[in-house]
Design a protein around this motif. Structure first.
Motif, PDB file in Angstrom:
ATOM      1  N   LEU A   1      -0.279   6.608   2.053  1.00 47.44           N
ATOM      2  CA  LEU A   1      -0.261   5.947   3.180  1.00 47.44           C
ATOM      3  C   LEU A   1       0.095   7.119   3.926  1.00 47.44           C
ATOM      4  O   LEU A   1       1.290   7.311   4.029  1.00 47.44           O
ATOM      5  N   GLY A   2      -0.837   6.917   5.222  1.00 44.05           N
ATOM      6  CA  GLY A   2      -0.349   8.550   5.508  1.00 44.05           C
ATOM      7  C   GLY A   2      -1.575   8.981   6.600  1.00 44.05           C
ATOM      8  O   GLY A   2      -2.318   7.810   7.020  1.00 44.05           O
ATOM      9  N   PRO A   3      -0.633   9.635   7.205  1.00 38.73           N
ATOM     10  CA  PRO A   3      -2.282   9.861   9.189  1.00 38.73           C
ATOM     11  C   PRO A   3      -3.156  11.176   8.347  1.00 38.73           C
ATOM     12  O   PRO A   3      -3.903  11.307   8.813  1.00 38.73           O
TER      13      PRO A   3
ATOM     14  N   LEU B   1       0.773  -0.969   0.140  1.00 40.80           N
ATOM     15  CA  LEU B   1      -0.302   0.042  -0.271  1.00 40.80           C
ATOM     16  C   LEU B   1       1.170   1.106  -0.268  1.00 40.80           C
ATOM     17  O   LEU B   1       0.873   2.291  -0.149  1.00 40.80           O
ATOM     18  N   ARG B   2       2.163   1.282   0.945  1.00 46.60           N
ATOM     19  CA  ARG B   2       2.788   1.947   0.827  1.00 46.60           C
ATOM     20  C   ARG B   2       3.509   2.430  -1.148  1.00 46.60           C
ATOM     21  O   ARG B   2       3.512   3.716  -1.196  1.00 46.60           O
ATOM     22  N   GLN B   3       3.646   1.721  -1.558  1.00 48.75           N
ATOM     23  CA  GLN B   3       3.923   2.082  -2.740  1.00 48.75           C
ATOM     24  C   GLN B   3       2.663   2.146  -3.555  1.00 48.75           C
ATOM     25  O   GLN B   3       2.805   3.171  -4.440  1.00 48.75           O
ATOM     26  N   THR B   4       1.597   1.595  -4.277  1.00 46.08           N
ATOM     27  CA  THR B   4       0.248   1.607  -4.435  1.00 46.08           C
ATOM     28  C   THR B   4      -0.197   3.211  -3.908  1.00 46.08           C
ATOM     29  O   THR B   4      -1.518   3.682  -5.080  1.00 46.08           O
ATOM     30  N   GLY B   5      -0.275   3.536  -3.287  1.00 46.99           N
ATOM     31  CA  GLY B   5      -1.649   3.784  -2.858  1.00 46.99           C
ATOM     32  C   GLY B   5      -3.302   3.563  -1.508  1.00 46.99           C
ATOM     33  O   GLY B   5      -2.846   1.680  -2.463  1.00 46.99           O
ATOM     34  N   LEU B   6      -3.961   3.913  -1.388  1.00 42.74           N
ATOM     35  CA  LEU B   6      -4.440   3.594  -0.670  1.00 42.74           C
ATOM     36  C   LEU B   6      -5.598   2.957  -2.185  1.00 42.74           C
ATOM     37  O   LEU B   6      -5.637   3.986  -3.185  1.00 42.74           O
ATOM     38  N   PHE B   7      -7.423   3.133  -1.492  1.00 44.08           N
ATOM     39  CA  PHE B   7      -8.087   2.718  -2.522  1.00 44.08           C
ATOM     40  C   PHE B   7      -8.191   4.258  -3.233  1.00 44.08           C
ATOM     41  O   PHE B   7      -7.830   5.524  -2.688  1.00 44.08           O
ATOM     42  N   ASP B   8      -8.971   4.146  -4.427  1.00 46.99           N
ATOM     43  CA  ASP B   8      -9.036   5.173  -4.989  1.00 46.99           C
ATOM     44  C   ASP B   8     -10.825   5.423  -4.601  1.00 46.99           C
ATOM     45  O   ASP B   8     -11.749   5.397  -5.095  1.00 46.99           O
ATOM     46  N   ASP B   9     -10.262   6.831  -3.913  1.00 40.74           N
ATOM     47  CA  ASP B   9     -11.980   7.301  -3.547  1.00 40.74           C
ATOM     48  C   ASP B   9     -12.688   8.230  -4.414  1.00 40.74           C
ATOM     49  O   ASP B   9     -14.193   8.683  -3.839  1.00 40.74           O
ATOM     50  N   GLY B  10     -12.746   7.843  -4.985  1.00 41.51           N
ATOM     51  CA  GLY B  10     -13.475   7.995  -6.213  1.00 41.51           C
ATOM     52  C   GLY B  10     -14.670   7.601  -6.896  1.00 41.51           C
ATOM     53  O   GLY B  10     -15.911   7.542  -7.896  1.00 41.51           O
ATOM     54  N   PHE B  11     -14.408   6.366  -6.261  1.00 36.84           N
ATOM     55  CA  PHE B  11     -15.699   4.783  -6.037  1.00 36.84           C
ATOM     56  C   PHE B  11     -16.182   5.092  -4.774  1.00 36.84           C
ATOM     57  O   PHE B  11     -15.623   5.272  -4.070  1.00 36.84           O
ATOM     58  N   PHE B  12     -17.376   5.141  -5.384  1.00 38.22           N
ATOM     59  CA  PHE B  12     -18.467   4.974  -4.358  1.00 38.22           C
ATOM     60  C   PHE B  12     -18.860   3.330  -3.385  1.00 38.22           C
ATOM     61  O   PHE B  12     -18.383   3.373  -2.389  1.00 38.22           O
ATOM     62  N   LEU B  13     -19.054   2.853  -4.531  1.00 40.58           N
ATOM     63  CA  LEU B  13     -18.910   0.942  -3.661  1.00 40.58           C
ATOM     64  C   LEU B  13     -18.574   0.383  -5.259  1.00 40.58           C
ATOM     65  O   LEU B  13     -19.568   0.390  -6.019  1.00 40.58           O
ATOM     66  N   TYR B  14     -18.056  -0.462  -4.473  1.00 38.15           N
ATOM     67  CA  TYR B  14     -18.203  -1.603  -6.605  1.00 38.15           C
ATOM     68  C   TYR B  14     -16.541  -0.907  -7.302  1.00 38.15           C
ATOM     69  O   TYR B  14     -16.902  -0.068  -7.492  1.00 38.15           O
ATOM     70  N   PHE B  15     -15.628  -1.910  -7.407  1.00 39.31           N
ATOM     71  CA  PHE B  15     -14.746  -1.807  -8.447  1.00 39.31           C
ATOM     72  C   PHE B  15     -13.833  -1.243  -7.749  1.00 39.31           C
ATOM     73  O   PHE B  15     -12.454  -1.337  -8.472  1.00 39.31           O
ATOM     74  N   GLU B  16     -14.019  -0.490  -6.051  1.00 41.92           N
ATOM     75  CA  GLU B  16     -13.071  -0.570  -6.192  1.00 41.92           C
ATOM     76  C   GLU B  16     -11.766  -1.166  -5.553  1.00 41.92           C
ATOM     77  O   GLU B  16     -10.436  -0.936  -5.693  1.00 41.92           O
ATOM     78  N   GLU B  17     -11.867  -2.518  -4.686  1.00 40.87           N
ATOM     79  CA  GLU B  17     -10.756  -3.465  -4.775  1.00 40.87           C
ATOM     80  C   GLU B  17     -10.568  -4.119  -5.608  1.00 40.87           C
ATOM     81  O   GLU B  17      -9.027  -4.732  -6.481  1.00 40.87           O
ATOM     82  N   THR B  18     -11.134  -4.199  -7.730  1.00 40.72           N
ATOM     83  CA  THR B  18     -10.582  -4.805  -8.292  1.00 40.72           C
ATOM     84  C   THR B  18      -9.987  -3.522  -8.848  1.00 40.72           C
ATOM     85  O   THR B  18      -8.933  -3.622  -9.483  1.00 40.72           O
TER      86      THR B  18
END
Length: 344
Positions: free
Chosen positions: A330-332, A194-211
């Protein structure tokens, strides 16, 4: 493994969330420093207070932290805020497990996922096997969406799937196997990935975010694994009731607008605007075949209600926002609202 945290995101299912936390008590023996963050995603129905009360009443305060959010920002946003809370504490755990509130971890499940991360140093994520209460398996590992797959999804014709050599979306396995992506209902993520790729893309509301997250993990050189030895009982979409837990496919009822918007965003981020448009056109072309078949056989199942009309309205023409990644590092740093709530 050097530390584990678990995140549970609640939305108007407080009883399930409390049961989910209770099922994690036994795992503290294997993970003495286990931390749990119980997020409430702006439920507005008293869920946050009920979960906080249960944490205090059951003596869980030492290892469970409630995190009430003001807005219902979706799965990606809520998990990101919980990870940011963990980062505020300084040293991060080696892995973070995401468990849906409608899932109940069976004994040994977290240990099996952690063992796989220890055995496979390039594994960035490992998903559990979701099961029904009676032990029957649910779809838990999948192939990535594709333009050919969208054509077949529209056509709903086995002969076309065989002709185009499009394999089933769901992947079944009796032992641990590397896969394109796994369900976010019960998954363990390596913090270093996660440090390398970043966290979830919060442009998604629900579905496809883990994909999308696992697409980025694989693009960065990390592997995604499915571990059937890790078993998690899953009620199956208690909050949304969108997918059939047995197949992982949408129910025949009409899908909400946000499903189509997330579908469109996934293709746009993965392949650009052209890929999102091509995926929509492929579905329409396949759907035309299904419509022709239905003229001959009116009883044919048509899949999700009004899927072609809704895809035309919401899901095939990308916006500028769709091609703009929005995965925070990833960060505070915590955020008040997700990017999908920003004005266009």
């Amino acid at each position: 493994m050097n530390g584990l945290a678990v995140i549970i995101v609640n939305y108007r299912t407080p009883d399930l969330s409390i049961a989910c936390i209770a099922a994690l008590e036994e795992a503290r023996r294997a993970f003495p420093g286990l931390r749990v963050v119980a997020v409430d995603g702006g439920s507005g129905d008293g869920s946050a207070a009920r979960i906080a009360e249960a944490i205090a009443t059951n003596g869980w305060s030492e290892w469970v932290t409630p995190l009430p959010l003001e807005v219902n920002g979706g799965f990606a946003f809520a998990n990101n805020q919980a990870i940011a809370l963990l980062a505020e504490g300084g040293e991060m755990p080696e892995a973070i497990a995401l468990i849906n509130p409608d899932a109940r971890v069976r004994p040994g499940a977290l240990e099996a996922m952690a063992d796989l991360l220890d055995r496979e140093p390039r594994a960035g994520a490992v998903g559990a096997l979701l099961t029904h209460e009676d032990g029957r398996p649910q779809s838990s590992a999948f192939r990535f969406p594709s333009i050919r797959g969208e054509f077949c999804r529209g056509a709903r014709t086995r002969a076309i799937e065989r002709l185009l050599r499009v394999p089933p979306t769901s992947i079944q396995a009796a032992q641990a196997v590397e896969v394109p992506w796994v369900t976010g209902a019960a998954v363990m993520l390596r913090t270093a990935a996660l440090r390398q790729t970043g966290l979830f893309d919060d442009g998604f509301f629900l579905y496809f975010e883990e994909t999308d997250l696992m697409r980025r993990l694989r693009r960065a050189g990390w592997a995604v694994w499915h571990e059937p030895a890790a078993r998690v009982v899953h009620a199956g979409g208690a909050a949304t009731q969108i997918r059939d837990p047995g197949t992982g496919l949408p129910h025949a009822k009409r899908m909400p607008r946000y499903w189509y918007e997330s579908h469109r965003r996934y293709f746009a981020l993965a392949g650009g605007s052209g890929a999102a448009i091509a995926a929509g056109l492929a579905f329409f072309a396949g759907h035309a075949i299904w419509r022709a078949r239905r003229l001959v056989s009116p009883r044919l199942n048509g899949g999700a209600h009004r899927s072609a009309r809704d895809l035309l309205a919401y899901g095939w023409w990308p916006s500028r926002r769709d091609v703009t990644p929005s995965a925070p590092p990833l960060g505070p740093a915590r955020h008040v609202a997700p990017s999908w709530m920003d004005a266009p």
